[in-house]
Design a protein around this motif. Structure first.
Motif, PDB file in Angstrom:
ATOM      1  N   ALA A 117      11.455  57.395  21.904  1.00 20.34           N
ATOM      2  CA  ALA A 117      10.731  57.419  23.175  1.00 20.34           C
ATOM      3  C   ALA A 117      10.768  58.811  23.800  1.00 20.34           C
ATOM      4  N   LEU A 118       9.604  59.396  23.995  1.00 18.16           N
ATOM      5  CA  LEU A 118       9.482  60.640  24.774  1.00 18.16           C
ATOM      6  C   LEU A 118       9.212  60.250  26.218  1.00 18.16           C
ATOM      7  N   LEU A 119      10.228  59.640  26.805  1.00 19.86           N
ATOM      8  CA  LEU A 119      10.193  59.122  28.167  1.00 19.86           C
ATOM      9  C   LEU A 119      11.556  59.388  28.788  1.00 19.86           C
ATOM     10  N   PRO A 120      11.641  59.376  30.122  1.00 20.25           N
ATOM     11  CA  PRO A 120      12.968  59.505  30.737  1.00 20.25           C
ATOM     12  C   PRO A 120      13.833  58.301  30.410  1.00 20.25           C
ATOM     13  N   HIS A 121      15.130  58.510  30.304  1.00 15.18           N
ATOM     14  CA  HIS A 121      16.076  57.415  30.085  1.00 15.18           C
ATOM     15  C   HIS A 121      16.013  56.462  31.269  1.00 15.18           C
ATOM     16  N   LYS A 169       9.868  53.128   8.739  1.00 18.52           N
ATOM     17  CA  LYS A 169       8.758  52.964   9.681  1.00 18.52           C
ATOM     18  C   LYS A 169       9.223  53.376  11.083  1.00 18.52           C
ATOM     19  N   VAL A 170       8.352  54.120  11.795  1.00 18.46           N
ATOM     20  CA  VAL A 170       8.726  54.701  13.090  1.00 18.46           C
ATOM     21  C   VAL A 170       7.632  54.438  14.111  1.00 18.46           C
ATOM     22  N   ILE A 171       8.048  54.130  15.334  1.00 20.15           N
ATOM     23  CA  ILE A 171       7.148  54.164  16.492  1.00 20.15           C
ATOM     24  C   ILE A 171       7.635  55.277  17.404  1.00 20.15           C
ATOM     25  N   LEU A 172       6.761  56.224  17.666  1.00 20.37           N
ATOM     26  CA  LEU A 172       7.033  57.322  18.598  1.00 20.37           C
ATOM     27  C   LEU A 172       6.134  57.110  19.806  1.00 20.37           C
ATOM     28  N   ILE A 173       6.722  56.715  20.932  1.00 20.80           N
ATOM     29  CA  ILE A 173       5.954  56.429  22.139  1.00 20.80           C
ATOM     30  C   ILE A 173       6.294  57.446  23.210  1.00 20.80           C
ATOM     31  N   GLY A 174       5.282  57.980  23.893  1.00 16.62           N
ATOM     32  CA  GLY A 174       5.590  58.987  24.890  1.00 16.62           C
ATOM     33  C   GLY A 174       4.468  59.291  25.844  1.00 16.62           C
ATOM     34  N   VAL A 175       4.829  59.956  26.933  1.00 23.16           N
ATOM     35  CA  VAL A 175       3.837  60.458  27.868  1.00 23.16           C
ATOM     36  C   VAL A 175       3.084  61.603  27.204  1.00 23.16           C
ATOM     37  N   THR A 176       1.847  61.787  27.592  1.00 27.17           N
ATOM     38  CA  THR A 176       0.954  62.682  26.867  1.00 27.17           C
ATOM     39  C   THR A 176       1.448  64.120  26.830  1.00 27.17           C
ATOM     40  N   PHE A 177       1.894  64.656  27.958  1.00 25.12           N
ATOM     41  CA  PHE A 177       2.279  66.059  27.975  1.00 25.12           C
ATOM     42  C   PHE A 177       3.479  66.313  27.076  1.00 25.12           C
ATOM     43  N   ILE A 196       2.252  56.498  19.802  1.00 25.42           N
ATOM     44  CA  ILE A 196       1.591  55.787  20.902  1.00 25.42           C
ATOM     45  C   ILE A 196       1.648  56.646  22.149  1.00 25.42           C
ATOM     46  N   GLU A 197       0.474  57.109  22.618  1.00 27.46           N
ATOM     47  CA  GLU A 197       0.432  57.861  23.872  1.00 27.46           C
ATOM     48  C   GLU A 197       0.101  56.897  24.994  1.00 27.46           C
ATOM     49  N   THR A 198       0.675  57.177  26.170  1.00 23.21           N
ATOM     50  CA  THR A 198       0.640  56.197  27.256  1.00 23.21           C
ATOM     51  C   THR A 198      -0.145  56.637  28.490  1.00 23.21           C
ATOM     52  N   GLY A 199      -0.820  57.806  28.442  1.00 21.79           N
ATOM     53  CA  GLY A 199      -1.583  58.153  29.635  1.00 21.79           C
ATOM     54  C   GLY A 199      -2.042  59.586  29.676  1.00 21.79           C
ATOM     55  N   GLY A 200      -2.689  59.951  30.805  1.00 23.22           N
ATOM     56  CA  GLY A 200      -3.251  61.290  30.963  1.00 23.22           C
ATOM     57  C   GLY A 200      -2.233  62.324  31.407  1.00 23.22           C
TER      58      GLY A 200
END
Length: 323
Positions: A117-121, A169-177, A196-200
Motif C-alpha cells: 500500500a502506497l498509503l499512510p499507515h 502475485k502482488v496488489i500494489l494500491i496507492g494514491v496517484t502522486f 490499483i490507483e485510487t484517485g486524482g
C-alpha cells in the motif's frame, strides 16, 4: 435486512431491496426524510422515482438511519480549515462484508496476494475508509511482505524485485502522486502485479488525465495490470476498473447519470452528467447519493468517471497523505 444486500443476484432483487431501503430511510433518516419531503418525493413506486441526497449533506449533517451509536466515523481529507465529510458507521461488520465480497468477486482469494500500500499507515491517518480497506487486505493476505510503504519507496522497490523473482502475485494500491513517484524513480518490469490507483492529484502536482497517467504507469511497469478503484468516504462499497477506465460495480451498487442542469432528471446511457450512486450497503446511513463527480453510465451497468463539477472539493485520497 442486515446482510441480505450481499446476496443480491438479479435486477429484480436489487430493485426490491432498493425500494425497501428507500422506505426505511425515508422514515428513519431524519435528514434524508426531510429532504424527500421538501422536494415532494415521498412515494417512490420504482427505482427511477427514488431521490438522491446531495453528497454535501455529509459535511453539514449527521446522515444516519439508526439509533445505534457509531462504531467508527470515516472522514474525508481536506485542506486546512475546510469542512470534511463524516460517515457514521454503526456496524463495521457491514463494511467488512462489503470489502470481502467485492474483493472475492473481483480478484479471488486475498491470501493469494501480497498487498503493498502506497498509503499512510492507519495509525497516521485515522478515519480513512481507504486506509481501513488496505489494512484489512494486508491483514487477510497473511504475507510478511504486505504492508504500508508510502514513505519507503526504496524499500518498496526492493520488495517488488524480490517478489518478482519468486513469481508471487502482488496488489500494489496507492494514491496517484505516490505511484507516479515510484514510477519516476523505480521503474521496473512487474509480472504478476496488479497496480490499483485510487484517485486524482489535485493539490499535489500538475493534474493529468487518466489515460496519460495510466500510460506513464504502463511504461514504468511493463507487464503489470494497471487498474483503478472508485470509492469515497460516504460509501461502504467500491467499484473497480480492470482496464483503468470502465468501472464495474458489485451487485448491491448501481451508478446512474443525472442532468447537470436539472438534478432531478436522469439522462441516457453514454451521455456525460453527474453521477448518482445507489449503495445498498449504506442502509444505516443513506443509500442514495448525488455525487459531485462527472461521468457516463452504460447499459451493461459499467460507468466512467470523467472529472468533477467546477468548484467542487479536492478529492481527499491524495490530500490524506500529506495532512
Amino acid at each position: 435486512m442486515r446482510f441480505s444486500v450481499f446476496t443480491i443476484d438479479s435486477k429484480q432483487a436489487f430493485e426490491k431491496a432498493a425500494l425497501d431501503i428507500y422506505r426505511y430511510q425515508l422514515q428513519e433518516n431524519k435528514v434524508y426524510g426531510k429532504y424527500c419531503r421538501l422536494i415532494n418525493k415521498t412515494n417512490a413506486k420504482s427505482i427511477e422515482d427514488i431521490p438522491f441526497l446531495p453528497i454535501q449533506f455529509f459535511k453539514s449533517h449527521n446522515i444516519i438511519s439508526t439509533n445505534k451509536t457509531a462504531e467508527t466515523t470515516f472522514t474525508s481529507s481536506g485542506t486546512t480549515g475546510s469542512t470534511v465529510s463524516k460517515h457514521y458507521v454503526t456496524d463495521l461488520n457491514v463494511y467488512d462484508a462489503s470489502l470481502d465480497h467485492s474483493f472475492r468477486q473481483t480478484y479471488g482469494s486475498i491470501e493469494d496476494y501480497v498487498v503493498l500500500a502506497l498509503l499512510p499507515h492507519y495509525l497516521d491517518r485515522t478515519g480513512s475508509s481507504l486506509v481501513y480497506m488496505a489494512q484489512r487486505w494486508i491483514n487477510q493476505s497473511k504475507k510478511p511482505e504486505s504492508g504500508f510503504y508510502l514513505n519507503n519507496l526504496e524499500e518498496l522497490s526492493q520488495v517488488l524485485k524480490n517478489l518478482k523473482k519468486s513469481k508471487q502475485k502482488v496488489i500494489l494500491i496507492g494514491v496517484t502522486f505516490a505511484l507516479l513517484q515510484l514510477a519516476e524513480h523505480y521503474a521496473m518490469p512487474l509480472e504478476n502485479t496488479i497496480v490499483i490507483e485510487t484517485g486524482g492529484m489535485k493539490g499535489m502536482r500538475k493534474e493529468i488525465v487518466k489515460p496519460e497517467l495510466h500510460q506513464i504507469l504502463r511504461n514504468a511497469f511493463p507487464k503489470a495490470s494497471i487498474q483503478s478503484e472508485y470509492g469515497m468516504t460516504e460509501l461502504l462499497s467500491q467499484a473497480y476498473a480492470s482496464d483503468g477506465i470502465n468501472f464495474t460495480t458489485p451487485p448491491w451498487m448501481k451508478v446512474i447519470t443525472r442532468d447537470t442542469n436539472d438534478p432531478f432528471s436522469r439522462i441516457g446511457n453514454g451521455k456525460t452528467g453527474g453521477l448518482n450512486i445507489i449503495d445498498l450497503a449504506n442502509f444505516n446511513s443513506c443509500s442514495f447519493i448525488a455525487t459531485q463527480d462527472l461521468g457516463k453510465s452504460f447499459q451493461d451497468g459499467t460507468f466512467q468517471v470523467l472529472g468533477r463539477f467546477d468548484h467542487s472539493d479536492i478529492r481527499g485520497c491524495n490530500l490524506m497523505a500529506v495532512n
